[in-house]
Design a protein around this motif. Sequence first.
Motif, short mmCIF file in Angstrom:
data_model
loop_
_atom_site.label_atom_id
_atom_site.label_comp_id
_atom_site.label_asym_id
_atom_site.label_seq_id
_atom_site.Cartn_x
_atom_site.Cartn_y
_atom_site.Cartn_z
N THR A 1 6.32 1.42 -3.71
CA THR A 1 6.95 0.42 -2.85
C THR A 1 7.36 1.05 -1.52
O THR A 1 7.19 0.45 -0.45
CB THR A 1 8.17 -0.19 -3.54
OG1 THR A 1 7.76 -0.85 -4.74
CG2 THR A 1 8.88 -1.18 -2.64
N LEU A 2 7.89 2.27 -1.58
CA LEU A 2 8.29 2.97 -0.37
C LEU A 2 7.08 3.24 0.53
O LEU A 2 7.15 3.06 1.75
CB LEU A 2 8.98 4.28 -0.72
CG LEU A 2 9.44 5.14 0.47
CD1 LEU A 2 10.50 4.41 1.29
CD2 LEU A 2 9.98 6.49 -0.02
N LYS A 3 5.98 3.64 -0.08
CA LYS A 3 4.78 3.87 0.73
C LYS A 3 4.31 2.59 1.39
O LYS A 3 3.97 2.58 2.57
CB LYS A 3 3.65 4.46 -0.13
CG LYS A 3 2.36 4.61 0.67
CD LYS A 3 1.31 5.45 0.03
CE LYS A 3 0.13 5.60 0.99
NZ LYS A 3 -0.89 6.52 0.51
N ALA A 4 4.27 1.51 0.63
CA ALA A 4 3.82 0.22 1.18
C ALA A 4 4.72 -0.22 2.33
O ALA A 4 4.25 -0.78 3.33
CB ALA A 4 3.80 -0.84 0.09
N ALA A 5 6.02 0.06 2.22
CA ALA A 5 6.95 -0.34 3.28
C ALA A 5 6.66 0.37 4.59
O ALA A 5 6.91 -0.17 5.67
CB ALA A 5 8.39 -0.05 2.84
N GLY A 6 6.12 1.60 4.50
CA GLY A 6 5.87 2.37 5.71
C GLY A 6 4.50 2.15 6.32
O GLY A 6 4.21 2.70 7.40
N THR A 7 3.63 1.37 5.66
CA THR A 7 2.31 1.11 6.20
C THR A 7 2.29 -0.24 6.91
O THR A 7 3.26 -1.00 6.89
CB THR A 7 1.24 1.15 5.10
OG1 THR A 7 1.59 0.21 4.07
CG2 THR A 7 1.13 2.52 4.49
N TYR A 8 1.18 -0.56 7.50
CA TYR A 8 1.06 -1.75 8.34
C TYR A 8 1.49 -3.00 7.56
O TYR A 8 1.03 -3.24 6.45
CB TYR A 8 -0.38 -1.89 8.81
CG TYR A 8 -0.58 -3.03 9.79
CD1 TYR A 8 -0.28 -2.86 11.13
CD2 TYR A 8 -1.07 -4.26 9.37
CE1 TYR A 8 -0.45 -3.89 12.03
CE2 TYR A 8 -1.24 -5.30 10.26
CZ TYR A 8 -0.93 -5.11 11.60
OH TYR A 8 -1.11 -6.14 12.48
N GLY A 9 2.38 -3.77 8.16
CA GLY A 9 2.89 -4.98 7.53
C GLY A 9 4.13 -4.76 6.70
O GLY A 9 4.79 -5.72 6.30
N GLY A 10 4.45 -3.49 6.42
CA GLY A 10 5.62 -3.19 5.60
C GLY A 10 6.91 -3.32 6.38
O GLY A 10 6.93 -3.31 7.62
N SER A 11 8.01 -3.38 5.65
CA SER A 11 9.31 -3.61 6.28
C SER A 11 9.75 -2.46 7.18
O SER A 11 10.53 -2.66 8.12
CB SER A 11 10.37 -3.82 5.19
OG SER A 11 10.44 -2.69 4.33
N ALA A 12 9.27 -1.25 6.91
CA ALA A 12 9.66 -0.09 7.72
C ALA A 12 8.66 0.22 8.82
O ALA A 12 8.81 1.22 9.53
CB ALA A 12 9.82 1.13 6.82
#
Length: 395
Positions: free
Chosen positions: A277-288
């Motif tokens: 989930t943390l990785k997904a948040a940092g990629t394009y479209g993610g919350s971060a």
Amino acid sequence: MNTPTLRLGVAGLGRAFSLMLPTFLNDSRVQLVAASDPRPEARARFERDFAAPTYSDVDALVANPDVQVVYIASPHQLHAEHTRIAAAHGKHVLVEKPMALSLDECDSMIQACKASGVTLLIGHCHSFDTPYLRTHELISGGEFGSVRMVHALNYTDYLFRPRRPEELSTQDGGGAVFSQAAHQVDIVRMLVGARPVRLRSALGRWNTSRPTEGAYSALLWFASGAYASLNYSGYAHFDSDEWMDWVGEMGNPKSAQDYGAARKKLAAIASPAAEATLKAAGTYGGSAYARAAAQTAFAEPSHQHFGSLIVSCDHADLRPMPNGILIYGDTGREFRALPAPVIPRFEVIDELHGAIYNDRPCLHDGAWAKATLEICLAMLKSDDHAEDVLLNNQV
């Protein structure tokens, strides 16, 4: 005369796309016209940013008549399938490294693109980077004699960055060999300029919570008599960017005060699911990702690189650096500066554009990338069997 545009459809809006996005945004030869990704949030972001359609699967993406080139940035295990789908629809293909996970898959990709008459280019690999390309030109010019030895070394925090579970499984395409060795192998092969013939390797798997190889050493022999040592560690201790004037892999300045950041961040994660989930948040479209996505202008003063590398020739040792090439010759030491990059990874677009519009042969074509994959697979086999491995698919 206007330069023709490459109309790109993106298959996969993850980390690879995030790293290529500054190139696509700043190179006028590229137009992003569509994308596919299973994540709704990534698709929604793309639609907002580019006013272009998105799809949940690659089949729908390649059916879009506006798509001329498919940039395949999906997980490693999907590269072969997605390439075949794109080629079957007459689309040119730019596919991330590694090309695939088996030599048979490479053959199927090459054959599919050949049958459809489309370009197949594999990148980004760091052998596209200008410091290595310029070093190759200097060697090819004959000024320093023949290449005798190459030493490549890179220490990073690769294994302790947020990962999905399959990225920590070698059989699923994870680990340092598939993800990192492809860079070093590509660079070394280009610089030596001869056919590799034999390899011996050892891999490091030193952390049970990260159950894949995080380090490797390999010795590669060439038909010319030259040899190369390839060394990598992703265990987040020593950082070899210290030897690159604290310029990071992406050409950005780094601070020694950031030591240990990757391990500290990972220590706060409670489970593999939370890590994904943390990785997904940092990629394009993610919350971060919102802050990074807003930085569309390119302002890095240095070229990208893949760690410390020394090429030993008859009359000099050559050391590519982010801003130029150090030459340690018979009678003196000099630095040949490189102009700062205007666009990151523009070299990839140069090769792709030239192949499609000017019929220029690709260096990083299917046969080249298959040869790189053969060496990566040989590294796994050599370590597993504790023996030398002969290479049979080199170009």
